[in-house]
Scaffold this motif. Structure first.
Motif, short mmCIF file in Angstrom:
data_model
loop_
_atom_site.label_atom_id
_atom_site.label_comp_id
_atom_site.label_asym_id
_atom_site.label_seq_id
_atom_site.Cartn_x
_atom_site.Cartn_y
_atom_site.Cartn_z
N LYS A 36 -4.41 5.04 6.17
CA LYS A 36 -3.32 5.43 7.07
C LYS A 36 -2.21 6.11 6.30
CE LYS A 36 -1.45 5.42 11.21
NZ LYS A 36 -0.32 6.32 10.92
N SER A 37 -1.90 5.62 5.09
CA SER A 37 -0.84 6.22 4.28
C SER A 37 -1.21 7.64 3.86
CB SER A 37 -0.58 5.35 3.04
OG SER A 37 -0.07 4.09 3.41
N GLY B 92 8.16 -11.18 -0.56
CA GLY B 92 8.89 -10.14 -1.26
C GLY B 92 8.07 -9.49 -2.36
N THR B 93 7.31 -10.30 -3.08
CA THR B 93 6.47 -9.79 -4.17
C THR B 93 5.36 -8.89 -3.64
OG1 THR B 93 6.88 -11.80 -5.47
CG2 THR B 93 4.98 -10.44 -6.09
N LEU B 94 4.67 -9.37 -2.60
CA LEU B 94 3.57 -8.58 -2.03
C LEU B 94 4.08 -7.30 -1.40
CD1 LEU B 94 0.60 -8.35 -1.46
CD2 LEU B 94 0.91 -9.74 0.59
N MET B 95 5.23 -7.35 -0.73
CA MET B 95 5.79 -6.15 -0.12
C MET B 95 6.19 -5.13 -1.18
SD MET B 95 8.08 -7.84 2.93
CE MET B 95 8.89 -6.26 3.29
N PHE B 96 6.75 -5.60 -2.30
CA PHE B 96 7.15 -4.69 -3.37
C PHE B 96 5.95 -3.91 -3.90
CE2 PHE B 96 7.31 -4.02 -7.99
CZ PHE B 96 8.34 -3.10 -8.06
N THR B 97 4.89 -4.65 -4.24
CA THR B 97 3.70 -3.98 -4.79
C THR B 97 3.05 -3.07 -3.75
OG1 THR B 97 2.31 -5.88 -4.19
CG2 THR B 97 3.25 -5.86 -6.40
N ASP B 98 3.05 -3.50 -2.49
CA ASP B 98 2.41 -2.69 -1.45
C ASP B 98 3.20 -1.41 -1.18
OD1 ASP B 98 0.05 -2.85 0.33
OD2 ASP B 98 1.54 -2.58 1.91
N VAL B 99 4.53 -1.50 -1.21
CA VAL B 99 5.36 -0.30 -1.02
C VAL B 99 5.10 0.71 -2.14
CG1 VAL B 99 7.73 0.57 -1.12
CG2 VAL B 99 7.19 -1.36 0.35
N VAL C 160 2.38 1.01 -4.05
CA VAL C 160 1.02 1.55 -3.95
C VAL C 160 0.89 2.51 -2.76
CG1 VAL C 160 -1.41 0.97 -3.54
CG2 VAL C 160 -0.04 -0.40 -5.12
N MET C 161 1.39 2.10 -1.59
CA MET C 161 1.28 2.95 -0.41
C MET C 161 2.12 4.22 -0.56
SD MET C 161 -0.94 1.53 1.36
CE MET C 161 -1.73 0.25 0.39
N SER C 162 3.24 4.12 -1.27
CA SER C 162 4.05 5.31 -1.55
C SER C 162 3.26 6.28 -2.42
CB SER C 162 5.36 4.93 -2.24
OG SER C 162 6.20 4.19 -1.38
#
Length: 208
Positions: free
Chosen positions: A26-27, A152-159, A161-163
């Motif tokens: 999707k990204s 917070g940790t998972l969101m940071f890494t996901d942002v 990677v998806m970026s």
């Protein structure tokens, strides 16, 4: 949560985010069609989906889905249908010039909703969270604080990677501007969405 436990979860978070899945597809699809800046709305929606999944696990509802065959199958097939629908929409999309502005195409709100649904409708993600998160949670310490740290940790890494996926698609794939190139890319991403749906359809709980 000790520092060693957090470091272990931090490493696991990178592995989770880097694993190819519907979010990555999707990204890249959004980055290709609308550019990086507008693709950030999709990433925001994906993170809302991550928060939703963690909240479900923290509330104990993940265990219900893991234990109930009926509930699991309902959520699973909703996810399959949604991914296939995204694939069909992408496949049928007209080969229009790629847009790098906020006019036309999907609105930011639509991108947020689509991103959220991609993650929130994935029962594999729920069961995976259910299997992974408890390993890093100390049952004798404050639960809410630990889940917030994990979220917070998972969101940071996901942002991050998806970026990266979005930026790569907007800079590299967007260079292909001819109609037949765009049509080919639309159908490629459409096929990937359908493939992700088909893969999800084969997913079974570990107990099965």
């Amino acid at each position: 949560m000790t520092q060693q436990t957090w470091i272990a979860f931090f490493v696991a978070s990178w592995l989770i985010s880097l694993s190819p899945g519907a979010g990555a597809i999707k990204s890249m699809s959004t980055g290709m069609r609308y550019g990086y800046r507008k693709g950030l709305w999709n990433i925001f929606g994906l993170q809302l989906g991550v928060i939703f999944l963690i909240a479900i696990v923290a509330a104990g509802l993940g265990a219900v889905l893991a234990a109930s065959q009926h509930a699991f199958m309902v959520i699973k097939w909703l996810g399959v249908v949604y991914l296939v629908w995204l694939g069909i929409q992408q496949w049928r999309a007209e080969p229009q010039p790629i847009e790098f502005h906020d006019e036309g195409g999907h609105t930011p709100r639509q991108l947020v909703v689509e991103g959220f649904l991609v993650n929130a409708s994935n029962p594999k993600g729920i069961v995976f969270m259910l299997a992974v998160l408890p390993q890093f949670i100390n049952p004798h310490a404050a639960q809410a604080q630990q889940y917030l740290i994990c979220a917070g940790t998972l969101m940071f890494t996901d942002v991050v990677v998806m970026s990266g996926y979005t930026l790569l698609a907007s800079r590299v794939l967007s260079a292909l501007r001819e109609a037949h190139h765009i049509k080919w890319m639309n159908r490629t991403f459409g096929s990937l969405f359908v493939g992700a749906g088909a893969l999800l359809a084969t997913f079974k709980r570990s107990a099965e």
